[in-house]
Write an enzyme that holds these catalytic residues in place. Structure first.
Site, PDB file in Angstrom:
ATOM      1  N   GLU A  56       0.785  -1.018  -0.024  1.00  0.00           N
ATOM      2  CA  GLU A  56      -0.131  -0.105  -0.172  1.00  0.00           C
ATOM      3  C   GLU A  56       0.942   1.046  -0.217  1.00  0.00           C
ATOM      4  O   GLU A  56       1.726   1.598   0.908  1.00  0.00           O
ATOM      5  CB  GLU A  56      -0.966  -0.056   1.301  1.00  0.00           C
ATOM      6  N   ASP A  67      -6.274   9.445   9.258  1.00  0.00           N
ATOM      7  CA  ASP A  67      -4.860   8.877   9.669  1.00  0.00           C
ATOM      8  C   ASP A  67      -4.647   9.381  11.053  1.00  0.00           C
ATOM      9  O   ASP A  67      -5.200  10.605  11.339  1.00  0.00           O
ATOM     10  CB  ASP A  67      -3.996   9.249   8.688  1.00  0.00           C
ATOM     11  N   TYR A 182     -11.083  -4.412   3.174  1.00  0.00           N
ATOM     12  CA  TYR A 182      -9.812  -4.078   4.202  1.00  0.00           C
ATOM     13  C   TYR A 182     -10.818  -3.943   5.473  1.00  0.00           C
ATOM     14  O   TYR A 182     -11.627  -2.756   5.518  1.00  0.00           O
ATOM     15  CB  TYR A 182      -9.192  -2.609   3.782  1.00  0.00           C
TER      16      TYR A 182
END
Length: 286
Positions: A56, A67, A182
């Protein structure tokens, strides 16, 4: 727009091969251009030899809202060193000159793609050798913006499922997904606290009832021991913030490379030995 010729998916080939080996994939995350272009290039090129199965590569953005602090700082370091979307795609092209098999998934936010131009971006990404996209702030309601055009270019669109994705929402999340799913192991940002294996295994098994795609688990996985535990019931283990931390705390580019690749080797060894020989893993393509 005419669709490009359908190529054999590197992601499908990777998961099929790992099914034969009865082990999960090790997926590593690094931010393109962090801590500087040359060190980032060397970090990227060394990942497969260190044991990474799927890469990734983060597309730096100034407002990475999903994030945590580690990856936020990595994005800012990269941007300060001049990293752009074009340079990120160039990194993939250069990587493909040496490696034609390891899948690369670009992960990030829609704004830089939109500014680059969606059609231009997808065309350039496909030509560079990008295999998939994870765009965390583009929900399924907007699949016509990027997800469906990506499929026309032979690029998988990987969806995120979370602990808060309920039964009503899940079909929309899975509808146009490809490559893998994911599963975000914690409700929060990247780099959060370690997930609880028992809860995770139950969530992954429940998700398998709704999709045939491989299921990767990420967020909060930092050690080889954690990777081995989660690899026993998932199809892939994703490690990002722990690797980015190595870069932040290194005193030089050489030290960053040594630390990142050293941790990857430990993680790789753990996922390769995490299952009993007879253990079966449902849900992978034949």
């Amino acid at each position: 727009m005419q669709p490009t010729l359908q190529r054999t998916s590197r992601l499908d080939s990777c998961f099929a091969a790992l099914k034969q080996q009865n082990r999960p994939a090790l997926v590593s995350y690094l931010t393109a251009g962090d801590p500087d272009p040359e060190t980032s290039r060397r970090l990227l090129h060394g990942l497969p030899d260190a044991g990474v199965d799927i890469i990734e590569l983060g597309m730096p953005f100034s407002d990475p809202m999903a994030d945590g602090p580690a990856i936020q700082k990595a994005a800012l370091r990269a941007l300060e060193k001049g990293q752009t979307q074009a340079k990120t795609l160039a990194m993939v092209r250069q990587f493909r000159e040496q490696n034609s098999t390891t899948p690369i998934v670009l992960m990030g936010y829609y704004n830089p793609i939109y500014c680059y131009g969606v059609e231009r971006f997808l065309s350039d990404a496909a030509q560079a050798g990008v295999d998939g996209l994870i765009v965390v702030d583009l929900p399924p309601e907007h699949d016509e913006e990027l997800c469906q055009p990506a499929a026309q270019h032979g690029i998988d669109f990987i969806r995120l499922a979370t602990p808060t994705t309920d039964a009503k929402r899940l079909p929309k999340v899975l509808a146009n997904a490809s490559g893998f799913i994911y599963y975000v192991s914690v409700a929060g940002v990247t780099g959060g606290s370690a997930p609880t294996p028992e809860r995770l295994e139950g969530a992954v098994n429940q998700l398998r009832e709704h999709t045939q795609l491989p299921i990767a688990v990420g967020f909060g996985i930092r050690t080889a021991e954690q990777a081995a535990t989660i690899g026993r019931f998932s199809d892939a283990v994703v490690v990002g913030s722990a690797l980015v931390d190595c870069i932040e705390h290194a005193s030089s580019g050489e030290e960053a490379i040594a630390q990142v690749h050293g941790l990857v080797k430990a993680l790789s060894a753990s996922v390769r030995g995490c299952r009993e020989p007879q253990q079966e893993r449902a849900g992978l393509p034949a």
